[in-house]
Scaffold this motif. Structure first.
Motif, PDB file in Angstrom:
ATOM      1  N   MET A   1      31.453  21.276  54.659  1.00 47.57           N
ATOM      2  CA  MET A   1      30.408  21.438  55.652  1.00 47.57           C
ATOM      3  C   MET A   1      30.767  20.691  56.934  1.00 47.57           C
ATOM      4  SD  MET A   1      26.875  22.332  55.776  1.00 47.57           S
ATOM      5  CE  MET A   1      25.484  21.820  56.704  1.00 47.57           C
ATOM      6  N   ALA A   2      31.355  19.521  56.821  1.00 50.65           N
ATOM      7  CA  ALA A   2      31.687  18.731  58.001  1.00 50.65           C
ATOM      8  C   ALA A   2      32.644  19.474  58.920  1.00 50.65           C
ATOM      9  CB  ALA A   2      32.290  17.390  57.587  1.00 50.65           C
ATOM     10  N   ASP A   3      33.487  20.327  58.349  1.00 47.34           N
ATOM     11  CA  ASP A   3      34.453  21.064  59.149  1.00 47.34           C
ATOM     12  C   ASP A   3      33.795  22.069  60.082  1.00 47.34           C
ATOM     13  OD1 ASP A   3      36.447  19.663  57.908  1.00 47.34           O
ATOM     14  OD2 ASP A   3      36.934  21.251  56.485  1.00 47.34           O
ATOM     15  N   ASN A   4      32.622  22.562  59.717  1.00 48.31           N
ATOM     16  CA  ASN A   4      31.984  23.584  60.540  1.00 48.31           C
ATOM     17  C   ASN A   4      30.656  23.112  61.128  1.00 48.31           C
ATOM     18  OD1 ASN A   4      30.496  23.632  58.206  1.00 48.31           O
ATOM     19  ND2 ASN A   4      30.430  25.853  58.044  1.00 48.31           N
ATOM     20  N   HIS A   5      30.515  21.809  61.328  1.00 45.42           N
ATOM     21  CA  HIS A   5      29.271  21.246  61.850  1.00 45.42           C
ATOM     22  C   HIS A   5      28.873  21.891  63.180  1.00 45.42           C
ATOM     23  CE1 HIS A   5      26.082  18.399  62.655  1.00 45.42           C
ATOM     24  NE2 HIS A   5      26.611  18.200  63.847  1.00 45.42           N
ATOM     25  N   ASP A   6      29.812  22.018  64.096  1.00 51.07           N
ATOM     26  CA  ASP A   6      29.498  22.612  65.395  1.00 51.07           C
ATOM     27  C   ASP A   6      29.006  24.049  65.246  1.00 51.07           C
ATOM     28  OD1 ASP A   6      30.187  20.267  66.651  1.00 51.07           O
ATOM     29  OD2 ASP A   6      32.209  20.940  67.185  1.00 51.07           O
ATOM     30  N   GLU A   7      29.579  24.765  64.312  1.00 52.84           N
ATOM     31  CA  GLU A   7      29.159  26.147  64.063  1.00 52.84           C
ATOM     32  C   GLU A   7      27.734  26.185  63.500  1.00 52.84           C
ATOM     33  OE1 GLU A   7      30.409  29.981  61.308  1.00 52.84           O
ATOM     34  OE2 GLU A   7      31.867  28.379  61.613  1.00 52.84           O
ATOM     35  N   VAL A   8      27.426  25.274  62.603  1.00 54.81           N
ATOM     36  CA  VAL A   8      26.077  25.199  62.037  1.00 54.81           C
ATOM     37  C   VAL A   8      25.069  24.897  63.135  1.00 54.81           C
ATOM     38  CG1 VAL A   8      24.576  23.872  60.486  1.00 54.81           C
ATOM     39  CG2 VAL A   8      26.866  24.561  59.727  1.00 54.81           C
ATOM     40  N   ILE A   9      25.381  23.943  64.002  1.00 54.30           N
ATOM     41  CA  ILE A   9      24.494  23.588  65.107  1.00 54.30           C
ATOM     42  C   ILE A   9      24.305  24.794  66.035  1.00 54.30           C
ATOM     43  CG2 ILE A   9      24.214  22.121  67.146  1.00 54.30           C
ATOM     44  CD1 ILE A   9      23.694  20.747  64.415  1.00 54.30           C
ATOM     45  N   GLU A  10      25.359  25.517  66.318  1.00 57.55           N
ATOM     46  CA  GLU A  10      25.256  26.703  67.172  1.00 57.55           C
ATOM     47  C   GLU A  10      24.358  27.764  66.535  1.00 57.55           C
ATOM     48  OE1 GLU A  10      25.346  29.189  70.299  1.00 57.55           O
ATOM     49  OE2 GLU A  10      25.998  27.101  70.238  1.00 57.55           O
ATOM     50  N   HIS A  11      24.462  27.949  65.237  1.00 59.04           N
ATOM     51  CA  HIS A  11      23.583  28.902  64.542  1.00 59.04           C
ATOM     52  C   HIS A  11      22.124  28.448  64.640  1.00 59.04           C
ATOM     53  CE1 HIS A  11      26.378  31.769  62.867  1.00 59.04           C
ATOM     54  NE2 HIS A  11      27.160  30.777  62.461  1.00 59.04           N
ATOM     55  N   TYR A  12      21.888  27.148  64.481  1.00 62.62           N
ATOM     56  CA  TYR A  12      20.535  26.623  64.617  1.00 62.62           C
ATOM     57  C   TYR A  12      20.007  26.868  66.028  1.00 62.62           C
ATOM     58  CZ  TYR A  12      16.604  23.645  65.469  1.00 62.62           C
ATOM     59  OH  TYR A  12      15.377  23.203  65.865  1.00 62.62           O
ATOM     60  N   ASN A  13      20.837  26.594  67.030  1.00 65.90           N
ATOM     61  CA  ASN A  13      20.411  26.792  68.420  1.00 65.90           C
ATOM     62  C   ASN A  13      20.067  28.256  68.696  1.00 65.90           C
ATOM     63  OD1 ASN A  13      20.693  24.073  68.997  1.00 65.90           O
ATOM     64  ND2 ASN A  13      22.753  24.287  69.814  1.00 65.90           N
ATOM     65  N   CYS A  14      20.840  29.171  68.142  1.00 61.18           N
ATOM     66  CA  CYS A  14      20.544  30.607  68.294  1.00 61.18           C
ATOM     67  C   CYS A  14      19.229  30.958  67.597  1.00 61.18           C
ATOM     68  CB  CYS A  14      21.687  31.453  67.742  1.00 61.18           C
ATOM     69  SG  CYS A  14      23.184  31.394  68.744  1.00 61.18           S
ATOM     70  N   PHE A  15      19.023  30.426  66.407  1.00 58.57           N
ATOM     71  CA  PHE A  15      17.784  30.650  65.659  1.00 58.57           C
ATOM     72  C   PHE A  15      16.590  30.133  66.454  1.00 58.57           C
ATOM     73  CE2 PHE A  15      14.836  28.607  62.522  1.00 58.57           C
ATOM     74  CZ  PHE A  15      14.256  29.775  62.040  1.00 58.57           C
ATOM     75  N   HIS A  16      16.699  28.904  66.966  1.00 55.71           N
ATOM     76  CA  HIS A  16      15.624  28.294  67.750  1.00 55.71           C
ATOM     77  C   HIS A  16      15.315  29.146  68.983  1.00 55.71           C
ATOM     78  CE1 HIS A  16      13.665  25.390  70.434  1.00 55.71           C
ATOM     79  NE2 HIS A  16      13.259  24.790  69.334  1.00 55.71           N
ATOM     80  N   ALA A  17      16.344  29.573  69.683  1.00 51.54           N
ATOM     81  CA  ALA A  17      16.157  30.389  70.886  1.00 51.54           C
ATOM     82  C   ALA A  17      15.492  31.721  70.558  1.00 51.54           C
ATOM     83  CB  ALA A  17      17.501  30.621  71.575  1.00 51.54           C
ATOM     84  N   ALA A  18      15.838  32.309  69.422  1.00 53.39           N
ATOM     85  CA  ALA A  18      15.232  33.580  69.032  1.00 53.39           C
ATOM     86  C   ALA A  18      13.760  33.404  68.683  1.00 53.39           C
ATOM     87  CB  ALA A  18      15.989  34.183  67.842  1.00 53.39           C
ATOM     88  N   VAL A  19      13.431  32.330  67.986  1.00 52.72           N
ATOM     89  CA  VAL A  19      12.049  32.091  67.571  1.00 52.72           C
ATOM     90  C   VAL A  19      11.163  31.771  68.765  1.00 52.72           C
ATOM     91  CG1 VAL A  19      10.540  30.538  66.264  1.00 52.72           C
ATOM     92  CG2 VAL A  19      12.640  31.412  65.215  1.00 52.72           C
ATOM     93  N   TYR A  20      11.645  30.944  69.674  1.00 50.55           N
ATOM     94  CA  TYR A  20      10.819  30.480  70.784  1.00 50.55           C
ATOM     95  C   TYR A  20      11.090  31.200  72.101  1.00 50.55           C
ATOM     96  CZ  TYR A  20       9.272  26.806  67.706  1.00 50.55           C
ATOM     97  OH  TYR A  20       8.715  26.122  66.658  1.00 50.55           O
ATOM     98  N   GLY A  21      11.911  32.229  72.077  1.00 50.02           N
ATOM     99  CA  GLY A  21      12.234  32.972  73.285  1.00 50.02           C
ATOM    100  C   GLY A  21      11.070  33.818  73.785  1.00 50.02           C
ATOM    101  N   PRO A  22      11.333  34.616  74.813  1.00 50.19           N
ATOM    102  CA  PRO A  22      10.256  35.377  75.449  1.00 50.19           C
ATOM    103  C   PRO A  22       9.776  36.599  74.660  1.00 50.19           C
ATOM    104  CG  PRO A  22      12.347  35.819  76.525  1.00 50.19           C
ATOM    105  CD  PRO A  22      12.601  34.744  75.512  1.00 50.19           C
TER     106      PRO A  22
END
Length: 92
Positions: free
Chosen positions: A1-22
């Motif tokens: 999991m540590a190897d893909n931490h940045d990828e996990v964070i990016e997926h979370y950011n996309c999820f957050h943007a989709a949920v709270y977007g316009p």
């Protein structure tokens, strides 16, 4: 999991943007009022501050914010009431 931490964070950011977007079935203010209630229920200070900040930007009224807070309070109070009833019944 540590190897893909940045990828996990990016997926979370996309999820957050989709949920709270316009775009969504609920308008943004309603989604953030729900967020406020959920944040209070989860006892997440950061999330509560985030929700309040966005609600201010979206020009939510104090009455709308207070109502969301009241709804969140009923969940906590209901849980306490039902837990007390259960424990008392199990321990007469």
């Amino acid at each position: 999991m540590a190897d893909n931490h940045d990828e996990v964070i990016e997926h979370y950011n996309c999820f957050h943007a989709a949920v709270y977007g316009p775009v969504g079935a609920l308008d943004r203010k309603t989604r953030h009022l729900i967020c406020l209630g959920a944040a209070l229920g989860a006892n997440c200070e950061f999330c509560t501050k985030y929700a309040l900040g966005v609600l201010r930007e979206l020009q939510a009224s104090n009455a709308e914010i207070d109502e969301a807070i009241s709804v969140a309070m009923t969940v906590g109070a209901s849980n306490a009431r039902l837990l007390a009833k259960k424990v008392r019944a199990e321990n007469p």
